[in-house]
Design a protein around this motif. Structure first.
Motif, PDB file in Angstrom:
ATOM      1  N   LEU E 129       7.523 -12.380 -46.398  1.00 36.41           N
ATOM      2  CA  LEU E 129       7.523 -12.300 -44.931  1.00 36.41           C
ATOM      3  C   LEU E 129       6.627 -13.379 -44.327  1.00 36.41           C
ATOM      4  CD1 LEU E 129       7.398  -8.446 -44.424  1.00 36.41           C
ATOM      5  CD2 LEU E 129       9.192  -9.979 -43.642  1.00 36.41           C
ATOM      6  N   ILE E 130       5.447 -13.536 -44.916  1.00 31.77           N
ATOM      7  CA  ILE E 130       4.533 -14.560 -44.390  1.00 31.77           C
ATOM      8  C   ILE E 130       5.165 -15.932 -44.502  1.00 31.77           C
ATOM      9  CG2 ILE E 130       2.333 -15.720 -44.781  1.00 31.77           C
ATOM     10  CD1 ILE E 130       1.245 -13.045 -45.773  1.00 31.77           C
ATOM     11  N   ILE E 131       5.672 -16.207 -45.729  1.00 33.23           N
ATOM     12  CA  ILE E 131       6.219 -17.535 -45.968  1.00 33.23           C
ATOM     13  C   ILE E 131       7.380 -17.810 -45.033  1.00 33.23           C
ATOM     14  CG2 ILE E 131       7.426 -18.959 -47.666  1.00 33.23           C
ATOM     15  CD1 ILE E 131       5.846 -17.112 -49.760  1.00 33.23           C
ATOM     16  N   SER E 132       8.283 -16.836 -44.938  1.00 37.68           N
ATOM     17  CA  SER E 132       9.507 -17.108 -44.200  1.00 37.68           C
ATOM     18  C   SER E 132       9.298 -17.090 -42.703  1.00 37.68           C
ATOM     19  CB  SER E 132      10.579 -16.084 -44.570  1.00 37.68           C
ATOM     20  OG  SER E 132      10.723 -16.068 -45.961  1.00 37.68           O
ATOM     21  N   ILE E 133       8.498 -16.178 -42.219  1.00 48.02           N
ATOM     22  CA  ILE E 133       8.350 -16.088 -40.765  1.00 48.02           C
ATOM     23  C   ILE E 133       7.279 -17.048 -40.265  1.00 48.02           C
ATOM     24  CG2 ILE E 133       7.795 -14.574 -38.850  1.00 48.02           C
ATOM     25  CD1 ILE E 133       9.046 -12.305 -40.449  1.00 48.02           C
ATOM     26  N   VAL E 134       6.062 -16.886 -40.777  1.00 46.73           N
ATOM     27  CA  VAL E 134       4.997 -17.784 -40.308  1.00 46.73           C
ATOM     28  C   VAL E 134       5.345 -19.216 -40.688  1.00 46.73           C
ATOM     29  CG1 VAL E 134       2.549 -18.295 -40.431  1.00 46.73           C
ATOM     30  CG2 VAL E 134       3.325 -15.947 -40.530  1.00 46.73           C
ATOM     31  N   GLY E 424      -7.145 -16.072 -30.758  1.00 45.24           N
ATOM     32  CA  GLY E 424      -7.146 -16.179 -32.218  1.00 45.24           C
ATOM     33  C   GLY E 424      -8.519 -15.842 -32.779  1.00 45.24           C
ATOM     34  N   VAL E 425      -9.541 -16.399 -32.155  1.00 46.42           N
ATOM     35  CA  VAL E 425     -10.899 -16.128 -32.621  1.00 46.42           C
ATOM     36  C   VAL E 425     -11.202 -14.636 -32.514  1.00 46.42           C
ATOM     37  CG1 VAL E 425     -13.317 -16.484 -32.081  1.00 46.42           C
ATOM     38  CG2 VAL E 425     -11.769 -18.412 -32.101  1.00 46.42           C
ATOM     39  N   VAL E 426     -10.809 -14.071 -31.373  1.00 41.44           N
ATOM     40  CA  VAL E 426     -11.042 -12.642 -31.169  1.00 41.44           C
ATOM     41  C   VAL E 426     -10.372 -11.831 -32.276  1.00 41.44           C
ATOM     42  CG1 VAL E 426     -10.427 -10.709 -29.677  1.00 41.44           C
ATOM     43  CG2 VAL E 426     -11.446 -12.751 -28.706  1.00 41.44           C
ATOM     44  N   MET E 427      -9.167 -12.265 -32.623  1.00 33.31           N
ATOM     45  CA  MET E 427      -8.460 -11.509 -33.670  1.00 33.31           C
ATOM     46  C   MET E 427      -9.090 -11.736 -35.035  1.00 33.31           C
ATOM     47  SD  MET E 427      -4.505 -11.451 -32.548  1.00 33.31           S
ATOM     48  CE  MET E 427      -4.204 -13.121 -32.131  1.00 33.31           C
ATOM     49  N   MET E 428      -9.812 -12.847 -35.175  1.00 40.35           N
ATOM     50  CA  MET E 428     -10.487 -13.078 -36.449  1.00 40.35           C
ATOM     51  C   MET E 428     -11.656 -12.120 -36.651  1.00 40.35           C
ATOM     52  SD  MET E 428      -9.137 -15.482 -38.292  1.00 40.35           S
ATOM     53  CE  MET E 428     -10.237 -15.898 -39.575  1.00 40.35           C
ATOM     54  N   ILE E 429     -12.401 -11.839 -35.583  1.00 43.22           N
ATOM     55  CA  ILE E 429     -13.684 -11.158 -35.816  1.00 43.22           C
ATOM     56  C   ILE E 429     -13.827  -9.805 -35.149  1.00 43.22           C
ATOM     57  CG2 ILE E 429     -15.111 -13.168 -36.314  1.00 43.22           C
ATOM     58  CD1 ILE E 429     -15.882 -13.255 -33.393  1.00 43.22           C
ATOM     59  N   MET E 430     -12.853  -9.404 -34.367  1.00 39.82           N
ATOM     60  CA  MET E 430     -13.144  -8.209 -33.594  1.00 39.82           C
ATOM     61  C   MET E 430     -12.233  -7.045 -33.925  1.00 39.82           C
ATOM     62  SD  MET E 430     -14.029  -9.549 -29.868  1.00 39.82           S
ATOM     63  CE  MET E 430     -15.287 -10.791 -29.651  1.00 39.82           C
ATOM     64  N   PRO E 431     -12.793  -5.828 -33.904  1.00 39.73           N
ATOM     65  CA  PRO E 431     -11.917  -4.683 -33.954  1.00 39.73           C
ATOM     66  C   PRO E 431     -11.204  -4.581 -32.626  1.00 39.73           C
ATOM     67  CG  PRO E 431     -14.191  -3.971 -33.589  1.00 39.73           C
ATOM     68  CD  PRO E 431     -14.199  -5.458 -33.754  1.00 39.73           C
ATOM     69  N   PRO E 432     -10.067  -3.986 -32.506  1.00 39.19           N
ATOM     70  CA  PRO E 432      -9.335  -3.267 -33.549  1.00 39.19           C
ATOM     71  C   PRO E 432      -8.317  -4.144 -34.269  1.00 39.19           C
ATOM     72  CG  PRO E 432      -8.318  -2.892 -31.411  1.00 39.19           C
ATOM     73  CD  PRO E 432      -9.404  -3.900 -31.200  1.00 39.19           C
ATOM     74  N   TRP E 493       4.339 -24.293 -27.362  1.00 41.28           N
ATOM     75  CA  TRP E 493       3.762 -23.079 -26.775  1.00 41.28           C
ATOM     76  C   TRP E 493       4.520 -21.848 -27.200  1.00 41.28           C
ATOM     77  CZ3 TRP E 493       6.561 -19.888 -23.766  1.00 41.28           C
ATOM     78  CH2 TRP E 493       7.572 -20.404 -22.949  1.00 41.28           C
ATOM     79  N   GLY E 494       5.830 -22.025 -27.425  1.00 45.71           N
ATOM     80  CA  GLY E 494       6.608 -20.878 -27.901  1.00 45.71           C
ATOM     81  C   GLY E 494       6.038 -20.343 -29.204  1.00 45.71           C
ATOM     82  N   VAL E 495       5.799 -21.261 -30.126  1.00 52.23           N
ATOM     83  CA  VAL E 495       5.287 -20.839 -31.428  1.00 52.23           C
ATOM     84  C   VAL E 495       3.899 -20.222 -31.283  1.00 52.23           C
ATOM     85  CG1 VAL E 495       4.482 -21.688 -33.649  1.00 52.23           C
ATOM     86  CG2 VAL E 495       6.665 -22.450 -32.748  1.00 52.23           C
ATOM     87  N   LEU E 496       3.054 -20.884 -30.481  1.00 50.20           N
ATOM     88  CA  LEU E 496       1.693 -20.367 -30.314  1.00 50.20           C
ATOM     89  C   LEU E 496       1.722 -18.960 -29.735  1.00 50.20           C
ATOM     90  CD1 LEU E 496      -0.335 -23.420 -28.953  1.00 50.20           C
ATOM     91  CD2 LEU E 496      -0.182 -22.536 -31.271  1.00 50.20           C
ATOM     92  N   VAL E 497       2.489 -18.821 -28.665  1.00 52.12           N
ATOM     93  CA  VAL E 497       2.528 -17.514 -28.013  1.00 52.12           C
ATOM     94  C   VAL E 497       3.099 -16.464 -28.952  1.00 52.12           C
ATOM     95  CG1 VAL E 497       3.596 -16.202 -26.159  1.00 52.12           C
ATOM     96  CG2 VAL E 497       2.578 -18.412 -25.682  1.00 52.12           C
ATOM     97  N   SER E 498       4.171 -16.835 -29.675  1.00 53.33           N
ATOM     98  CA  SER E 498       4.771 -15.798 -30.506  1.00 53.33           C
ATOM     99  C   SER E 498       3.869 -15.432 -31.676  1.00 53.33           C
ATOM    100  CB  SER E 498       6.168 -16.204 -30.985  1.00 53.33           C
ATOM    101  OG  SER E 498       6.123 -17.484 -31.533  1.00 53.33           O
ATOM    102  N   LEU E 499       3.158 -16.425 -32.233  1.00 54.37           N
ATOM    103  CA  LEU E 499       2.229 -16.082 -33.313  1.00 54.37           C
ATOM    104  C   LEU E 499       1.124 -15.176 -32.792  1.00 54.37           C
ATOM    105  CD1 LEU E 499       1.633 -19.269 -35.468  1.00 54.37           C
ATOM    106  CD2 LEU E 499       2.409 -17.052 -36.245  1.00 54.37           C
ATOM    107  N   CYS E 500       0.628 -15.544 -31.610  1.00 52.05           N
ATOM    108  CA  CYS E 500      -0.465 -14.757 -31.025  1.00 52.05           C
ATOM    109  C   CYS E 500       0.008 -13.330 -30.749  1.00 52.05           C
ATOM    110  CB  CYS E 500      -0.916 -15.443 -29.747  1.00 52.05           C
ATOM    111  SG  CYS E 500      -2.329 -14.693 -28.998  1.00 52.05           S
TER     112      CYS E 500
END
Lengths: 283, 129, 358, 148, 635
Positions: E129-134, E424-432, E493-500
């Protein structure tokens, strides 16, 4: 469910309230130590109400976001403490608040604010590992990270975790911005960074950070009280003695710099935790 | 006045200062006195074990004086002050505030002068020693 | 390495007065410090054109509120020398008493501010509490707390009664005991030493060549104190300057702390030897000629150059205040220091900007 | 109701900013002395913030000169309303003994509006505290002004 | 399931060939888009099929093992060729040895292996999933990126065909690697990823790029060698090279821990653990999509994937303990080095190393909780780190720098990207968010081991520090009136937004992700450690209230946004505090001599504490000792 609701509401109301009262008492006691009379007990509340009613002055709109997020995180942490949830989780959430406070300070371009933010980060760097280690100690003692398990103990944790309690005291000194650790900002402004990371928070936003700081105080003192969780009077006594010690330390120390803090905090904190943890493991 | 007073000219100021420094004198300060429309007087005060020594330099208002701050670093502040207040320009200053030590940008006058207050650009240079 | 540029002052809580330092830092280590002045400059020296030489006493007293008595004393001594006035002995002893009281309150003020500069608030409060006693003496004997305004040309305006001298001695006694209690904290406390020892070091040679004065100079091991000139009554009073050799902020603190005790001693001597007699002589004539006058202020030696032309207005009054001489030291000490040491180092020369800029 | 509480809180929590505008230090140290044990102005909730962004009361000592007038203006502008300015000492009021000096603009009110004047040379701590308390009363009048 | 597997593995190869031979940019973009879309769909469909295992019918008498044999030799020979071409002894020796060993192995040792060629369980599924989607998303973004990249570099002729060819090839190789069961097949794909990495690092062809690509190649060929040797030892001891067969051997039944250690060594090299981290930090010269795809989200994960696979057989062994300590050390060291960096991509690289270290630590601890932590960390790290890499890439192309100091106040220039990066940073270090959920599990699991919890605790504080610093720097900006997103190609931006958005959504859904992975078909046969109720994950000693916290976080977020709107409309804007000498320009004050001076505050990188040069020596020494302990302990 209703019980939870009441608990949550109580935490949201009494957390900051208790923190504010403690802060008021702190100011009176500090004044007494300094041969002064000091402000009335409710002074912190007057301050905050006044700040809330001040003109809205901002440097960067994102500071509003960060101040809010800080308060939110701090109060969630208190709520979770009251719900006797997972200790580690509470610490993480508490850290979120601090990070937002720092990011908010960063968003101002004033060098005072930014250097203050850096120092706050260094302070976090100093105390976060120690807090986690204290939590680990609690886990080793009770077999669980849940606070509920602490309450199920038959004898006070303090007896088994004396050094870790000292470490917690160290963390408390840093977190409450007491000398010698009032590096990033301090209660009185006579320092090189003016108000450090709070420099550019103003009016209502400053009020939010102040309330959040009360929550933090309540949270950490709540954490302290866990060390004598078997008896409410004992817990109260422990917290009172701890806080008096904090005030005493605040008044007999000069402000140090962050290098000393990292060296001393890590050296002392890690050594004490190591001793205590090794003892717990060995048991 | 206590202490020995020496009259000197623009050309031997730096030489005298250097000599005095070798003799172990400390720099005290410079006093500037406006004598008349043309002349100003600079008094350099030095001190050694409470023995004062003064160099008296008479200078035309529109002359540049050499700065003694390369010899005595401490002199830079007072020289800048004299620049600001009396309009005498020093050259070779280690830190030159260019008449902004006390003055705002738009001030072109020399506030401490009684006779000729408007600053003129210096016309004569002293001979290089 | 990243660069940080900080405007330190003119409004800054650790600076009681407006001076600006543009600090350039690499990772909290100062690489460059450029000062800016002019926030307090009023141009007082030029007031000689408007005020006559008697009125100028009030102006020089307000060059700086903290050392006002010594400014006036220096000025008066200069004019007296120029006019050949012999001040009565009692006036000289009284000048010593008030000037040393002034030094004490200035040093206590400084000790408090210094403690505050490294965040020791309770110590600040204690020193200022003690300082109030000195101010009370001032108020009781002269009618004002800070700008005591006792000097006139030819002597002093106020006299001390016997009760007042007794009162001073007993107050000094309690000041002395209270200060002794603080000695362990300000000099021996671990955190204080950590913040002051080895900070802003100046060697004796550096200090001498930069032309420094006062405690800043004496802390570097140079024995130089304008009181050795034996002005006022100092020729009748036993006096040895306080000297330390380390040349760091701690040594400066120690010098000033010891000087407070020295001042107590000097006042006791002066009161003990206080002669009876007139406190002022009548002044006739106008000053003429030029003169230099020097007095040891709390911050160091102040240097007056006075030139008069026989009219009631002086021709030129030039004041070289101690801080003016000590500012170059600041520029030497700051580079290499940490940001947190800036307040400590800046305060260690006891800056008085209103003196500096006049 | 809230207005009442707010005004009350304002009057009980005046955070001060002290700016030395070219004073001779006399009034300056008296302002600082107010904070110390003998006078202890924190009894009234006064905190010396040292930061215009947090301050309610601006205490100005000394005369204004040509360079620091901008600083004073800047600090005043940075303070969030409602705010009160207290000018302290003879120089702060009019320029005092310095008013004829060449670099003196005059009293503080030449640059920013002043609410309370505290005379004295130097003003005594008691007078300064009195000035601050008089300044507090200005909050009653100012409660509807300045904040939108 | 057969067609899905083949699509996932073979379609990228076909697409790679097409890309390589296609000159038309438009056509190439269609190829990549279609392939990416198909891969995503297939990977999603695969979730309904797992777990499974099968071998395809032999075609012309060749089964998969045989079919791969020749390409494997060709590939290794190609590496050898590159070694000669770059005159790198360090590449030639291990590769040559490897070829000899492989010849011996294939020629003399191995008899017809009767293992299933493909195997897919939940672990493989996550990787796929990671390989194919990301991976596909990154490839999409690479279109916009490479276009600007090549314009910047003024190339005479576009090298994009080769670039996309290799990228596509890499996707296929990765899918093959994680779906294979036969170790020699894995070896082939393993080497293929090494080669892809080499080619892509050297893509720009300048001197540093070539030097760093060679370094990556020799280090990874050491890994390949270790892999080969391990494979041979395993075959000699167990008589099989099927992963599942190895895992089914009971501990102590002739399983060589030396082989395990060697495999772990190969894994460490692939995951750029200390002291072999320098190839990854060097690899940052590659175009940023490459860093995002290979060096953060997928290829470096091969290492942890391998170790995860082997975790059950190592359970409780000395080796396992060593790996735990080694991983925790790596976590700490990586975080420490990241603190000392101002180069954005290097921070990301060290953070990747650090996070992989944490995963290794979890694998070493080897309890159901820690394995859960490892898998969740692997998943969320891939998504979030790819996002951050792409953000840095986009930023770099706008401001021509990847230095964090130059990103000061980026919010004023490119608010959208800056905000996404902060998210992205927030998702790296913060709950939840998921990464912190993983870290929480890891810490609770690590608490039983004092050697692991100490470095983990310190490392986690360091991590928070460098991320918060970065996020703050991005937002450090004078007041900007209204939020006006900068214009960017939709592909970016599409990719950035969708990854986020994806990462956020995945975090909210993390309890169910956990449930899907661990309860429906147990990953690696561990018993599911956490109970899921009311959206909370609970076990005997802890509880993480994912869903309630998410709800509160959303509320808090909305409320804070409300505060921002309040501030943006009702508030008076003042300049920051500059000691009263500020001017109308936000950062400028009137300095000495009436000059207008810009106030600035550089970040603290604590270079004398966390400086790369000095610290690296000590870290490498310590890591070397630990590695010797790991390998030596098994002898």
């Amino acid at each position: 469910m209703i019980r939870h609701g009441i608990l949550i509401a109580a935490a949201l109301i009494f957390g900051p309230l208790v923190g504010g009262l403690i802060s008021g008492m702190d100011r009176i006691l500090t004044a007494r130590v300094q041969s002064r009379i000091g402000p009335p007990l409710l002074q912190p509340f007057y301050d905050v109400i006044k700040l809330l009613g001040k003109e809205k002055v901002v440097v960067n709109v994102w500071q509003a976001f960060c101040a809010n997020a800080y308060l939110t995180a701090a109060s969630i942490a208190v709520v979770l403490l009251c719900l006797r949830s997972d200790l580690l989780l509470i610490l993480f959430i508490q850290a979120v608040g601090s990070v937002f406070l720092v990011v908010g300070a960063f968003s101002s371009t004033s060098p005072y604010s930014q250097i203050g933010a850096h120092r706050e980060l260094l302070q976090m760097l100093c105390y976060e590992p120690l807090l986690i280690l204290v939590a680990v100690g609690v886990y080793l003692q009770t077999g669980s990270f849940r606070i509920a398990a602490v309450h199920a103990l038959h004898q006070p944790m303090l007896l088994k975790l004396p050094f870790l309690f000292l470490v917690l005291g160290l963390v408390l000194t840093i977190k409450l911005r007491k000398s010698p650790f009032d590096l990033s900002t301090s209660h009185h402004a006579h320092q090189e960074l003016v108000k450090g990371l709070l420099t550019d928070y103003s009016g209502p936003l400053l009020a939010l950070t102040e309330i959040a700081h009360w929550c933090d105080t309540a949270l950490l003192l709540g954490f302290c009280s866990l060390f004598w969780a078997t008896n409410p009077i004992g817990a109260l006594l422990l917290v009172a003695v701890t806080y008096l010690m904090e005030i005493w330390i605040d008044n007999v120390c000069a402000r140090m710099n962050w290098r000393w803090m990292l060296g001393y905090g890590w050296g002392m904190g890690m050594a004490l935790s190591l001793v205590n943890l090794v003892w717990l493991y060995a048991r | 006045m206590q202490g020995e007073i020496m009259d000197i000219g623009l050309d031997n100021l730096l030489g005298e200062t250097a000599r005095i420094k070798v003799e172990g004198y400390r720099f005290v300060t410079i006093s500037c006195v406006e004598i008349n429309e043309i002349r100003m007087e600079l008094l350099y005060h030095f001190d050694r074990n409470f023995q004062l020594k003064h160099l008296r330099l008479s200078i035309s208002r529109d002359c540049r004086a050499p700065s003694i701050s390369p010899v005595y670093f401490a002199a830079f502040l007072v020289e800048n002050e004299i620049q600001d207040l009396f309009g005498i320009r020093f050259h070779g200053l280690t830190v030159d505030y260019d008449r902004t030590l006390y003055l705002e940008k738009d001030v072109k006058t020399a506030p401490f002068c009684k006779f000729a207050v408007v600053e003129k650009s210096p016309v004569c240079e002293e001979k290089t020693p | 390495m990243t660069r940080t540029i900080i405007p330190f002052g003119p409004q800054h809580p650790v600076l009681p007065e407006p001076i600006h330092l543009m600090l350039t830092l690499d990772d909290e280590v100062i690489t460059e410090a450029v000062p800016a002045f002019g926030f307090v400059h009023r141009g007082l020296e030029k007031l000689v054109e408007i005020r006559d030489f008697h009125q100028m006493i009030y102006v020089v007293e307000r060059i700086c509120g903290i050392c006002s008595m010594l400014h006036a004393m220096c000025y008066c001594q200069g004019i007296e020398e120029m006019m050949g006035i012999e001040t009565p002995p009692r006036a000289r002893f009284l000048r010593v008493i008030w000037s040393e009281l002034h030094r004490m309150h200035s040093h206590l003020l400084w000790l408090g501010l210094f403690a505050d500069s490294f965040g020791f608030e309770s110590l600040f409060m204690q020193f200022w509490k003690i300082r109030e006693k000195i101010l009370d003496i001032d108020e009781a004997t002269t009618g004002n707390r800070i700008i005591v305004s006792v000097n006139v040309i030819g002597g002093v305006r106020k006299d001390l009664t016997l009760e007042q001298t007794r009162g001073i001695l007993s107050e000094l006694k309690s000041v002395e005991t209270e200060l002794k209690r603080l000695e362990t904290t300000i000099l021996n406390d671990y955190t204080v030493q950590n913040r002051t020892v080895g900070k802003g070091v100046l060697t004796a040679k550096q200090a001498y060549e930069l032309g420094l004065v006062g405690p800043t100079l004496r802390a570097s091991g140079v024995m130089q104190d304008a009181r050795m000139l034996k002005y006022a009554a100092f020729d009748d009073i036993a006096f040895t300057p306080v000297v330390e050799t380390d040349g760091d902020c701690y040594a400066r603190c120690k010098v000033r702390f010891r000087e407070v005790f020295q001042s107590i001693d000097l006042i006791r001597q002066a009161i003990g030897k206080l002669p009876n007699g007139e406190i002022a002589v009548k002044v006739k004539g106008r000053p003429d000629g030029e003169v230099t006058s020097r007095v040891e202020q709390p911050r160091g030696e102040v240097f007056y150059y006075i030139r008069a032309n026989g009219t009631k207005h002086l021709e030129r009054l030039r004041v070289r205040t101690p801080t003016f001489a000590n500012v170059p030291a600041l520029l030497t000490m700051l580079p290499g220091a940490g940001l947190s040491d800036v307040p400590v180092i800046v305060l260690s020369i006891d800056p008085c900007i209103s003196c500096t800029e006049r | 109701m809230f207005e009442k509480i707010l005004t009350r809180a304002r009057m009980r929590s005046p955070w001060m900013l002290h700016f030395d505008c070219g004073s001779c230090n006399g009034c300056d140290i008296e302002v600082l002395a107010c904070l110390t044990p003998v006078y202890d102005v924190e009894r009234f909730g006064v905190v010396n913030t040292g930061n215009p962004m947090h301050a309610d009361i601006l205490l100005v000592t000394g005369t204004v000169n040509h360079r620091n007038r901008n600083v004073l203006r800047n600090l005043y502008d940075q303070m969030p309303g409602p705010k009160v300015v207290v000018a302290i000492g003879a120089c702060g009021l009019t320029g005092g003994i310095f008013r004829q000096a060449w670099n003196v603009v005059g009293g503080v009110d030449r640059v920013i509006p002043v609410d309370v004047y505290v005379p004295g040379c130097p003003a005594k701590p008691e007078a300064i505290i009195d000035g601050v308390v008089m300044g507090l009363e200005k909050f009653m009048e100012k409660q509807h002004v300045d904040i939108s | 399931m057969h067609p899905l597997t083949f699509i996932l593995i073979l379609l990228p190869f076909v697409a790679a060939a097409c890309c390589f031979w296609t000159v038309s940019e438009r056509l190439r973009s269609y190829i990549v888009l279609t392939t990416g879309g198909t891969l995503m769909a297939s990977a999603l469909l695969l979730t309904f099929r797992a777990p499974f295992a099968f071998s395809p019918e032999p075609v012309w008498g060749l089964d998969v093992h045989d079919a791969v044999k020749i390409p494997d030799f060709l590939l290794t020979a190609l590496i050898l060729y590159y070694g000669f071409r770059r005159r790198s002894f360090a590449v030639i020796v291990p590769t040559a040895v490897q070829i000899v060993l492989m010849l011996w192995f294939e020629g003399f040792m191995i008899e017809a292996p009767s293992v299933q060629a493909f195997y897919c369980d939940n672990l493989s599924l996550i990787m796929v999933l990671i390989i194919s989607i990301v991976g596909s998303l990154i490839c999409f973004q690479a279109f916009a990126y490479m276009k600007i990249h090549e314009t910047h570099r003024h190339l005479p002729e576009s090298r994009q065909p080769r670039f996309f060819g290799v990228m596509m090839f890499f996707l296929g190789a990765m899918n093959g690697l994680v779906l294979s069961n036969d170790m020699s097949v894995i070896h082939f794909f393993f080497e293929a990823t090494t080669l892809c990495s080499f080619l892509l690092i050297g893509h720009d062809g300048d001197e540093t790029a070539v030097r760093n690509s060679v370094r990556a190649l020799w280090m990874n060929s050491l890994g390949g060698l270790a892999f080969t040797v391990a494979m041979m030892i395993i075959y000699r001891n167990l008589g099989t090279i099927g992963l599942q067969q190895i895992l089914r051997t009971s501990p102590g039944a002739g399983l060589s821990f030396l082989a395990m250690a060697l495999l772990c060594l190969a894994a460490f090299v692939k995951s750029a653990q200390f002291p072999m981290q320098s190839w990854l930090t060097g690899a940052m010269v590659a175009p940023t999509p490459v860093s995002a795809l290979l060096h953060s989200s997928t290829m470096v994960k091969v290492g942890v994937y391998l170790a995860l696979r082997l975790a059950p057989v190592m359970h409780g062994s000395f080796l396992s303990h060593c790996i735990a300590i080694y991983g925790a050390f790596s976590f700490l060291a990586g975080a420490g080095l990241a603190v000392g960096q101002s180069n954005g991509k290097k921070v990301l690289a060290y953070s990747t190393i650090s996070n992989l270290g944490l995963i290794f630590a979890c694998i070493g601890i080897d309890t159901p909780e820690s394995i859960t932590a490892a898998v969740l960390l692997l998943l969320f790290h891939a998504v979030v780190k790819a996002l951050l890499f792409l953000c840095v890439g986009t930023i770099e192309q706008h401001i021509d720098s990847r230095d964090i100091e130059d990103m000061r106040g980026l919010y004023a220039k490119m608010p959208l990207t800056a905000l996404i990066a902060v998210m992205g940073v927030v998702m790296m270090i913060m709950p939840p968010f998921g990464l912190l959920l993983g870290k929480w599990m890891a810490m609770e699991a690590a608490s039983a081991n004092i050697f692991v919890i100490f470095p983990t605790a310190v490392g986690s504080a360091l991590t928070a520090m460098y991320w918060a610093r970065w996020a703050g720097t991005l937002m450090s900006d004078p007041f900007a009136g209204k939020f006006k997103p900068e214009s960017q190609p939709p592909m970016t931006w599409g990719v950035l937004v969708s990854l986020c958005a994806g990462a956020g959504l995945l975090s909210v859904l993390s309890p169910w992700v956990y449930a899907k992975l661990f309860t429906t078909s147990m990953i690696l046969h561990y018993t599911p450690p956490y109970v899921l109720h009311d959206g909370m994950l609970e076990n005997a000693w802890g509880v993480f209230a994912v869903l309630p916290l998410c709800a509160v976080a959303v509320l808090g977020f909305l409320q804070s946004i409300g505060a921002v709107l309040w501030a943006a409309t009702g508030a008076r804007v003042v300049t920051p505090y500059l000691s009263g000498i500020q001017t109308e320009e936000p950062r400028v004050f009137t300095g000495p001599m009436n000059r207008r001076v810009q106030a600035q505050a550089g970040n603290y990188y604590l270079s004398n504490l966390f400086g790369e040069r000095t610290l690296t020596v000590w870290i490498n020494l310590a890591a070397g000792v630990l590695l010797i302990l790991i390998v030596g302990g098994t002898l």
